[in-house]
Design an enzyme around this catalytic site. Sequence first.
Site, PDB file in Angstrom:
ATOM      1  N   VAL A  40     -68.801 -48.320  33.078  1.00  0.00           N
ATOM      2  CA  VAL A  40     -69.258 -49.339  34.032  1.00  0.00           C
ATOM      3  C   VAL A  40     -68.040 -50.112  34.545  1.00  0.00           C
ATOM      4  CG1 VAL A  40     -71.460 -49.522  32.823  1.00  0.00           C
ATOM      5  CG2 VAL A  40     -69.678 -51.195  32.365  1.00  0.00           C
ATOM      6  N   LYS A  47     -68.780 -54.887  29.498  1.00  0.00           N
ATOM      7  CA  LYS A  47     -68.582 -53.842  28.476  1.00  0.00           C
ATOM      8  C   LYS A  47     -69.111 -54.333  27.115  1.00  0.00           C
ATOM      9  CE  LYS A  47     -65.161 -51.230  30.814  1.00  0.00           C
ATOM     10  NZ  LYS A  47     -65.547 -49.986  31.400  1.00  0.00           N
ATOM     11  N   SER A  69     -59.848 -48.337  31.524  1.00  0.00           N
ATOM     12  CA  SER A  69     -58.487 -47.950  31.892  1.00  0.00           C
ATOM     13  C   SER A  69     -57.439 -48.813  31.200  1.00  0.00           C
ATOM     14  CB  SER A  69     -58.275 -48.110  33.398  1.00  0.00           C
ATOM     15  OG  SER A  69     -59.267 -47.454  34.116  1.00  0.00           O
ATOM     16  N   HIS A  90     -60.438 -42.106  27.743  1.00  0.00           N
ATOM     17  CA  HIS A  90     -59.983 -42.492  29.079  1.00  0.00           C
ATOM     18  C   HIS A  90     -59.687 -41.257  29.927  1.00  0.00           C
ATOM     19  CE1 HIS A  90     -56.676 -44.496  31.689  1.00  0.00           C
ATOM     20  NE2 HIS A  90     -57.842 -44.472  32.303  1.00  0.00           N
ATOM     21  N   GLU A 102     -57.020 -39.395  27.491  1.00  0.00           N
ATOM     22  CA  GLU A 102     -56.341 -40.235  26.496  1.00  0.00           C
ATOM     23  C   GLU A 102     -57.405 -40.749  25.544  1.00  0.00           C
ATOM     24  OE1 GLU A 102     -52.609 -42.514  28.746  1.00  0.00           O
ATOM     25  OE2 GLU A 102     -54.518 -43.524  28.606  1.00  0.00           O
ATOM     26  N   ASN A 140     -51.282 -45.173  32.433  1.00  0.00           N
ATOM     27  CA  ASN A 140     -51.404 -46.316  33.353  1.00  0.00           C
ATOM     28  C   ASN A 140     -50.338 -47.367  33.075  1.00  0.00           C
ATOM     29  OD1 ASN A 140     -53.586 -45.199  34.607  1.00  0.00           O
ATOM     30  ND2 ASN A 140     -55.095 -46.626  33.791  1.00  0.00           N
TER      31      ASN A 140
HETATM   32  N1  NAD Z   1     -61.975 -44.946  39.258  1.00  0.00           N
HETATM   33  C1  NAD Z   1     -60.993 -44.492  38.510  1.00  0.00           C
HETATM   34  O1  NAD Z   1     -60.023 -43.946  39.002  1.00  0.00           O
HETATM   35  C2  NAD Z   1     -61.061 -44.602  37.011  1.00  0.00           C
HETATM   36  C3  NAD Z   1     -60.227 -43.784  36.228  1.00  0.00           C
HETATM   37  C4  NAD Z   1     -60.293 -43.892  34.835  1.00  0.00           C
HETATM   38  C5  NAD Z   1     -61.131 -44.810  34.258  1.00  0.00           C
HETATM   39  N2  NAD Z   1     -61.913 -45.604  35.041  1.00  0.00           N
HETATM   40  C6  NAD Z   1     -62.763 -46.573  34.384  1.00  0.00           C
HETATM   41  O2  NAD Z   1     -64.119 -46.208  34.560  1.00  0.00           O
HETATM   42  C7  NAD Z   1     -64.921 -47.387  34.629  1.00  0.00           C
HETATM   43  C8  NAD Z   1     -65.696 -47.384  35.923  1.00  0.00           C
HETATM   44  O3  NAD Z   1     -64.819 -47.340  37.021  1.00  0.00           O
HETATM   45  P1  NAD Z   1     -65.270 -46.753  38.430  1.00  0.00           P
HETATM   46  O4  NAD Z   1     -64.096 -46.684  39.296  1.00  0.00           O
HETATM   47  O5  NAD Z   1     -66.089 -45.525  38.203  1.00  0.00           O
HETATM   48  O6  NAD Z   1     -66.184 -47.944  38.905  1.00  0.00           O
HETATM   49  P2  NAD Z   1     -67.355 -47.925  39.964  1.00  0.00           P
HETATM   50  O7  NAD Z   1     -67.395 -49.300  40.497  1.00  0.00           O
HETATM   51  O8  NAD Z   1     -67.204 -46.791  40.915  1.00  0.00           O
HETATM   52  O9  NAD Z   1     -68.636 -47.621  39.069  1.00  0.00           O
HETATM   53  C9  NAD Z   1     -69.079 -48.493  38.072  1.00  0.00           C
HETATM   54  C10 NAD Z   1     -70.574 -48.273  37.875  1.00  0.00           C
HETATM   55  O10 NAD Z   1     -71.005 -49.149  36.828  1.00  0.00           O
HETATM   56  C11 NAD Z   1     -72.343 -49.535  37.149  1.00  0.00           C
HETATM   57  N3  NAD Z   1     -72.662 -50.738  36.387  1.00  0.00           N
HETATM   58  C12 NAD Z   1     -72.145 -51.976  36.547  1.00  0.00           C
HETATM   59  N4  NAD Z   1     -72.686 -52.823  35.632  1.00  0.00           N
HETATM   60  C13 NAD Z   1     -73.559 -52.090  34.891  1.00  0.00           C
HETATM   61  C14 NAD Z   1     -74.422 -52.389  33.798  1.00  0.00           C
HETATM   62  N5  NAD Z   1     -74.488 -53.619  33.307  1.00  0.00           N
HETATM   63  N6  NAD Z   1     -75.177 -51.397  33.288  1.00  0.00           N
HETATM   64  C15 NAD Z   1     -75.091 -50.134  33.786  1.00  0.00           C
HETATM   65  N7  NAD Z   1     -74.286 -49.789  34.819  1.00  0.00           N
HETATM   66  C16 NAD Z   1     -73.532 -50.762  35.358  1.00  0.00           C
HETATM   67  C17 NAD Z   1     -72.293 -49.762  38.650  1.00  0.00           C
HETATM   68  O11 NAD Z   1     -73.585 -49.713  39.189  1.00  0.00           O
HETATM   69  C18 NAD Z   1     -71.421 -48.584  39.109  1.00  0.00           C
HETATM   70  O12 NAD Z   1     -72.205 -47.456  39.405  1.00  0.00           O
HETATM   71  C19 NAD Z   1     -63.958 -48.566  34.495  1.00  0.00           C
HETATM   72  O13 NAD Z   1     -63.888 -48.961  33.155  1.00  0.00           O
HETATM   73  C20 NAD Z   1     -62.644 -47.968  34.946  1.00  0.00           C
HETATM   74  O14 NAD Z   1     -61.540 -48.660  34.403  1.00  0.00           O
HETATM   75  C21 NAD Z   1     -61.920 -45.507  36.406  1.00  0.00           C
END
Ligand code: NAD
Length: 374
Positions: A40, A47, A69, A90, A102, A140
């Site tokens: 999320v 979280k 991340s 990760h 990771e 990162n």
């Molecule tokens: N985008 C990237 O490049 C990337 C890479 C590695 C890790 N991450 C990690 O992945 C996670 C998500 O990032 P993202 O880019 O996919 O974000 P995003 O904004 O695209 O998606 C996040 C999702 O979480 C959902 N959400 C929010 N609050 C919620 C809740 N209380 N219950 C259930 N769902 C909920 C939202 O509806 C959304 O669909 C983060 O922790 C980020 O650090 C992202």
Amino acid sequence: MTSVARKKITQHEAEKRFSLITGSVSYDDLHDVDIVVEAVFEDMNIKKKIFAKLDEVCKQGAILASNTSRLSIDEIGSVTKRPEDVIGCHFFSPANVMRLLENVRGEKTSPRTMRAAMDFGKKLKKITILVGNCDGFVANRIMAFYTQEAIAMALEGASIEFVDKCAVKFGFAMGPFSMSDLVGIDLGGRQRETNGTADPSKNIGDLLYKENRYGQKNGKGFYDYILPEGAPKGARPRPAPSEFVSKSIQVIAANLGIKNRGKEITEQEVYDRLILPVANEGMRVVEEGITEKWSDVDMSVIFGYAFPKTRGGPLFYARQMGFEKVVERLQYFQQHSSTGQREYWKPSTLIVECVKQGEQDPDRAKKNMVKAKM
Ligand SMILES: NC(=O)c1ccc[n+]([C@@H]2O[C@H](COP(=O)([O-])OP(=O)(O)OC[C@H]3O[C@@H](n4cnc5c(N)ncnc54)[C@H](O)[C@@H]3O)[C@@H](O)[C@H]2O)c1
């Protein structure tokens, strides 16, 4: 373009894979799963709420993983009664392309959980490395300086297209600004806004976030993404330089009192400034025991950031360049760049030790250093 269209897998295989996935919006459906990977928003409060809930509903022994991340796995695990089952898994964006996983061990993560997460990575055919819990973990954490220096050079007057072109010439598939647009400027922007550290008058990422320039996902970021007139259906918008971004960079540079020296910035300077702080921080990661061995640092950025394989990774590159020369260049930019005062230009203890010991292998230099202290 889908994997089927690229002829990577057949339509039949794609359908088979989709049939293995089921969706649900109910926590109750998680009561019997072996592993949960939470993904999320990058927000500690959300979280924590989710992990407290997972702790309530998941069966004993289930692995509770977070795709965070950079947030602390220890803090996320602290809201559960089973921090030994909590770990970071990760993935790197785009997750279907980037092979790195990771696995982040918290202080209380048990060996059973670590082993399960490593097996999980193997099953997914990922290049899986086990890393320690620190801000940004490995890839990162060290690549943050690549992006910071790219921005610093832009503030000093190098165009973002020039910096991107140099990175591609070095061997990257895309430059740092194109990469930010691909990953999404909103990720860091939202986090800084949430924790109150955003400053759009001094930080270009914060300004772009404020202006809703999130990157490729909404067609504008460091570049404008424009569909050429008459482009065939399904064609991808192409990046074009943005006047708004170049003007904003000039305004921010003036706000920060950074002098324009764009004409002096050579291709070699771009290489040095993009790569050497990364290598220097990679040495710190090894020094702190965040990775088991120095080659894991190189693996993390080759498979997580598409660092050019032909360069062997930042530490291998630094080794080839010669650690003594690297220290000399770090010290040069400590004095001559607008970011020179930043800690990351200070040669790490381990790189200085490598020079002192005449040692090419950072793991051995570290061992010698520890022995000498005993
Ligand atoms: N985008 C990237 O490049 C990337 C890479 C590695 C890790 N991450 C990690 O992945 C996670 C998500 O990032 P993202 O880019 O996919 O974000 P995003 O904004 O695209 O998606 C996040 C999702 O979480 C959902 N959400 C929010 N609050 C919620 C809740 N209380 N219950 C259930 N769902 C909920 C939202 O509806 C959304 O669909 C983060 O922790 C980020 O650090 C992202």
